[in-house]
Motif scaffolding. Structure first.
Motif, PDB file in Angstrom:
ATOM      1  N   UNK A  28       0.617  -1.009   0.350  1.00  0.00           N
ATOM      2  CA  UNK A  28      -0.089  -0.047  -0.144  1.00  0.00           C
ATOM      3  C   UNK A  28       1.249   1.154   0.029  1.00  0.00           C
ATOM      4  N   UNK A  29      -0.076   2.674  -0.632  1.00  0.00           N
ATOM      5  CA  UNK A  29       0.761   3.420  -0.218  1.00  0.00           C
ATOM      6  C   UNK A  29       1.292   4.146   0.880  1.00  0.00           C
ATOM      7  N   UNK A  30       1.023   3.965   1.978  1.00  0.00           N
ATOM      8  CA  UNK A  30       0.592   4.525   3.206  1.00  0.00           C
ATOM      9  C   UNK A  30       1.366   3.530   3.892  1.00  0.00           C
ATOM     10  N   UNK A  31       0.593   4.174   5.667  1.00  0.00           N
ATOM     11  CA  UNK A  31       0.548   2.828   6.397  1.00  0.00           C
ATOM     12  C   UNK A  31      -0.137   1.789   5.659  1.00  0.00           C
ATOM     13  N   UNK A  32       0.017   0.495   6.522  1.00  0.00           N
ATOM     14  CA  UNK A  32      -0.421  -0.977   6.385  1.00  0.00           C
ATOM     15  C   UNK A  32      -1.581  -0.437   6.748  1.00  0.00           C
ATOM     16  N   UNK A  33      -1.078  -0.735   8.367  1.00  0.00           N
ATOM     17  CA  UNK A  33      -2.951  -0.439   9.123  1.00  0.00           C
ATOM     18  C   UNK A  33      -2.705   1.003  10.393  1.00  0.00           C
ATOM     19  N   UNK A  34      -3.429   1.570   9.812  1.00  0.00           N
ATOM     20  CA  UNK A  34      -3.568   2.707  11.113  1.00  0.00           C
ATOM     21  C   UNK A  34      -4.781   3.361  11.793  1.00  0.00           C
ATOM     22  N   UNK A  35      -4.770   3.035  13.769  1.00  0.00           N
ATOM     23  CA  UNK A  35      -5.464   2.616  14.183  1.00  0.00           C
ATOM     24  C   UNK A  35      -5.630   3.461  15.357  1.00  0.00           C
ATOM     25  N   UNK A  36      -6.546   3.216  16.540  1.00  0.00           N
ATOM     26  CA  UNK A  36      -6.334   4.044  17.467  1.00  0.00           C
ATOM     27  C   UNK A  36      -6.309   3.299  18.932  1.00  0.00           C
ATOM     28  N   UNK A  37      -7.335   2.193  18.431  1.00  0.00           N
ATOM     29  CA  UNK A  37      -7.484   1.011  19.612  1.00  0.00           C
ATOM     30  C   UNK A  37      -7.764  -0.501  18.806  1.00  0.00           C
ATOM     31  N   UNK A  38      -7.398  -0.811  19.625  1.00  0.00           N
ATOM     32  CA  UNK A  38      -8.738  -2.195  19.295  1.00  0.00           C
ATOM     33  C   UNK A  38      -7.066  -3.087  19.665  1.00  0.00           C
ATOM     34  N   UNK A  39      -7.396  -3.911  18.554  1.00  0.00           N
ATOM     35  CA  UNK A  39      -6.209  -5.876  18.489  1.00  0.00           C
ATOM     36  C   UNK A  39      -5.709  -5.622  16.787  1.00  0.00           C
ATOM     37  N   UNK A  40      -4.946  -6.084  16.612  1.00  0.00           N
ATOM     38  CA  UNK A  40      -4.569  -6.295  15.659  1.00  0.00           C
ATOM     39  C   UNK A  40      -3.592  -7.364  15.814  1.00  0.00           C
ATOM     40  N   UNK A  41      -4.209  -8.423  14.990  1.00  0.00           N
ATOM     41  CA  UNK A  41      -3.462 -10.356  15.194  1.00  0.00           C
ATOM     42  C   UNK A  41      -3.554 -11.048  14.029  1.00  0.00           C
ATOM     43  N   UNK A  42      -3.030 -11.881  14.132  1.00  0.00           N
ATOM     44  CA  UNK A  42      -3.032 -12.567  13.061  1.00  0.00           C
ATOM     45  C   UNK A  42      -2.483 -12.543  11.608  1.00  0.00           C
ATOM     46  N   UNK A  43      -1.860 -10.833  11.104  1.00  0.00           N
ATOM     47  CA  UNK A  43      -2.203 -10.411  10.117  1.00  0.00           C
ATOM     48  C   UNK A  43      -0.492 -10.547  10.204  1.00  0.00           C
ATOM     49  N   UNK A  44      -0.753 -10.626   7.898  1.00  0.00           N
ATOM     50  CA  UNK A  44       0.949 -10.252   7.405  1.00  0.00           C
ATOM     51  C   UNK A  44       0.958  -8.901   6.454  1.00  0.00           C
ATOM     52  N   UNK A  58      -5.582   6.726  21.537  1.00  0.00           N
ATOM     53  CA  UNK A  58      -6.941   7.620  21.947  1.00  0.00           C
ATOM     54  C   UNK A  58      -7.372   6.669  22.978  1.00  0.00           C
ATOM     55  N   UNK A  59      -7.369   8.461  24.642  1.00  0.00           N
ATOM     56  CA  UNK A  59      -8.593   7.789  25.668  1.00  0.00           C
ATOM     57  C   UNK A  59      -7.551   6.604  26.709  1.00  0.00           C
ATOM     58  N   UNK A  60      -8.555   5.547  27.146  1.00  0.00           N
ATOM     59  CA  UNK A  60      -7.981   4.840  28.242  1.00  0.00           C
ATOM     60  C   UNK A  60      -8.106   4.012  27.430  1.00  0.00           C
ATOM     61  N   UNK A  61      -8.575   3.717  26.506  1.00  0.00           N
ATOM     62  CA  UNK A  61      -8.650   2.348  25.217  1.00  0.00           C
ATOM     63  C   UNK A  61      -6.946   2.102  25.363  1.00  0.00           C
ATOM     64  N   UNK A  62      -7.486   0.230  25.435  1.00  0.00           N
ATOM     65  CA  UNK A  62      -6.021  -0.401  24.880  1.00  0.00           C
ATOM     66  C   UNK A  62      -5.788  -0.853  24.209  1.00  0.00           C
ATOM     67  N   UNK A  63      -4.327  -1.098  23.759  1.00  0.00           N
ATOM     68  CA  UNK A  63      -4.196  -1.949  21.932  1.00  0.00           C
ATOM     69  C   UNK A  63      -3.765  -2.978  22.219  1.00  0.00           C
ATOM     70  N   UNK A  64      -3.874  -4.050  21.419  1.00  0.00           N
ATOM     71  CA  UNK A  64      -2.963  -5.212  21.180  1.00  0.00           C
ATOM     72  C   UNK A  64      -2.815  -5.871  19.574  1.00  0.00           C
TER      73      UNK A  64
END
Length: 245
Positions: A28-44, A58-64
């Motif tokens: 991709x021409x930018x980041x692969x993934x852009x996010x604020x929080x949540x879970x990013x698992x088992x990706x290539x 953002x805020x008090x939400x965790x990122x994994x």
């Protein structure tokens, strides 16, 4: 499959936690993934034209971020993972390899910022290898200190090897943090001036980097691989003994 987009492969600017799993995000021409929080698992996540994963929490939400293969991405900062956190984050069991940053953080760039929530960060069981950067070839970690809660980060059971940096006083792990610990890691055979460069000022407690493997059992040689108070009296003291043999 998210591939050959002109911008970011997957982008989440919402406060809603998003789970991204079992996907291929490449070329991709930018980041692969852009996010604020949540879970990013088992990706290539490979060969994107900016960070493989970019997180601005953002805020008090965790990122994994777990069990991903992150290879061959190119960015100015944080080519593999570029993460700015306010609260809890877990980065574990990822393969982060052959990413290139023109600035800092070939494998991982992490900036922790004090906030009103309880903050912890865990980087564990990652393989960080073959990355390159101006500095912090494997990991570049810094904390912005303020009047909020401390951002306590633990690095444990990671393998950081065969990374390279071009700066004259470069390191495979560059760190500026009064609340970090680095234990039971393998940090060796990197093409950098130092294996670990501690930029934190002398007012902080000693940096705990006990029980790591440095590619040698010779204490004098290990000391030459670490930049701290013994090299510059304005810097934090590093406690690297005992070390693994």
């Amino acid at each position: 499959v998210f591939t050959h987009n002109t911008g970011t492969g997957i982008q989440n600017n919402d406060r809603m936690a998003l789970t991204i799993t079992s996907s291929t995000i490449s070329y991709n021409g930018g980041n692969g993934i852009t996010t604020n929080h949540g879970a990013i698992t088992n990706n290539t996540i490979t060969y994107n034209s900016n960070s493989g994963i970019k997180v601005y929490q953002n805020g008090g939400q965790p990122i994994t971020v777990q069990n991903n293969i992150i290879v061959g991405n190119t960015a100015s900062t944080g080519a593999g993972i570029n993460i700015h956190t306010y609260c809890t984050n877990t980065i574990s069991n990822n393969i982060i390899s052959h990413n290139t940053a023109t600035g800092n953080g070939g494998g991982i760039y992490h900036s922790g910022i004090g906030n009103s929530c309880f903050q912890t960060g865990l980087f564990s069981n990652n393989t960080v290898t073959g990355n390159s950067a101006g500095n912090g070839a494997g990991i570049y970690h810094t904390v912005v200190e303020n009047n909020y809660n401390p951002h306590a980060i633990t690095f444990e059971n990671n393998t950081i090897t065969q990374n390279s940096s071009s700066d004259p006083e470069s390191a495979s792990v560059w760190i500026k943090s009064p609340y970090a610990t680095l234990n039971n890691n393998n940090i060796f055979a990197n093409d950098t001036t130092y294996e670990l460069y501690d930029y934190q000022g002398i007012g902080a407690a000693d940096l705990d980097i006990q029980n790591n493997w440095w590619g040698t059992t010779d204490q004098a040689t290990i000391q030459t691989k670490i930049y701290d108070w013994t090299d510059d009296g304005t810097k934090q003291v590093v406690d690297y003994t005992p070390f693994l043999t």
